[in-house]
Enzyme design. Structure first.
Site, PDB file in Angstrom:
ATOM      1  N   CYS A 126      37.316  33.643  40.232  1.00  0.00           N
ATOM      2  CA  CYS A 126      36.331  32.573  40.401  1.00  0.00           C
ATOM      3  C   CYS A 126      36.992  31.268  40.850  1.00  0.00           C
ATOM      4  O   CYS A 126      36.353  30.438  41.484  1.00  0.00           O
ATOM      5  CB  CYS A 126      35.477  32.387  39.153  1.00  0.00           C
ATOM      6  SG  CYS A 126      36.315  31.945  37.646  1.00  0.00           S
TER       7      CYS A 126
ATOM      8  N   CYS B 151      42.491  33.263  38.585  1.00  0.00           N
ATOM      9  CA  CYS B 151      41.351  34.175  38.538  1.00  0.00           C
ATOM     10  C   CYS B 151      40.528  34.143  39.825  1.00  0.00           C
ATOM     11  O   CYS B 151      40.631  33.233  40.642  1.00  0.00           O
ATOM     12  CB  CYS B 151      40.468  33.859  37.337  1.00  0.00           C
ATOM     13  SG  CYS B 151      39.506  32.370  37.532  1.00  0.00           S
TER      14      CYS B 151
END
Length: 138
Positions: free
Chosen positions: A49, A47
Site C-alpha cells: 500500500c 508494503c
C-alpha cells in the site's frame, strides 16, 4: 531491519521529488522544532500500500498544487527505527502505523492519515484527500 539494497529504491521514490530523509530521532526533533510553517512527513514502508497508494498519492498531490507544505520529509519504518520512534511520539495519540502521512504546522500535528485510511484506496484517492488537507492548512 530491512537491508538497505531493498529499501534504497523506495527511499529514492520520495527523495527524488524533494523529500528530505530524517534518519535519527535528533533529525526529527530538530526539524520539527526549528522549521516554522507546514511539514509533510511520510512514514514510508516496504508494503504494497506504500508502493501502490501512499507514495504515488503523496507525490501527485505535491505536484498538483501551489498550496503545498513548506517542508517535505520522510522517515522509513523498519529501517530508521530511532527516527520513526521519534516521529511516532509527535503523532500521538494515533497508534503506530506505516505507511502513514502526517502534516505538522509549526511542529504541531494538524492532520494524520493512518495506514487503515491508505489500505484499499488508490493513489488518486490519497492524492485528492491530501489536496483538501493542503488547502486547509497550507
Amino acid at each position: 531491519m530491512y537491508p538497505e539494497e531493498l529499501v534504497a529504491p523506495m527511499r529514492v521514490d520520495l527523495t527524488s521529488v524533494g523529500f528530505e530523509e530524517l534518519k535519527t530521532g535528533a533529525d526529527v526533533d530538530k526539524h520539527l522544532t526549528d522549521h516554522k510553517g507546514t511539514t509533510l512527513m511520510v512514514i514510508n514502508s516496504v508494503c504494497g500500500c506504500a508502493a501502490g497508494a501512499a507514495r504515488p498519492g503523496v507525490k501527485w498531490a505535491v505536484e498538483q498544487t501551489d498550496k503545498k507544505p513548506d517542508h517535505l520529509t520522510t522517515v522509513f519504518a523498519g529501517v530508521d527505527q530511532e527516527a520513526v520512534a521519534k516521529a511516532r511520539q509527535y503523532t500521538l495519540p494515533y497508534p503506530p502505523s506505516s505507511p502513514s502521512i502526517a502534516l505538522f504546522k509549526d511542529g504541531e500535528l494538524v492532520h494524520f492519515v493512518e495506514r487503515h485510511h491508505i489500505e484499499g484506496r488508490n493513489a488518486e484517492m490519497i492524492g485528492n484527500h491530501l489536496l483538501e488537507v493542503f488547502n486547509e492548512y497550507c
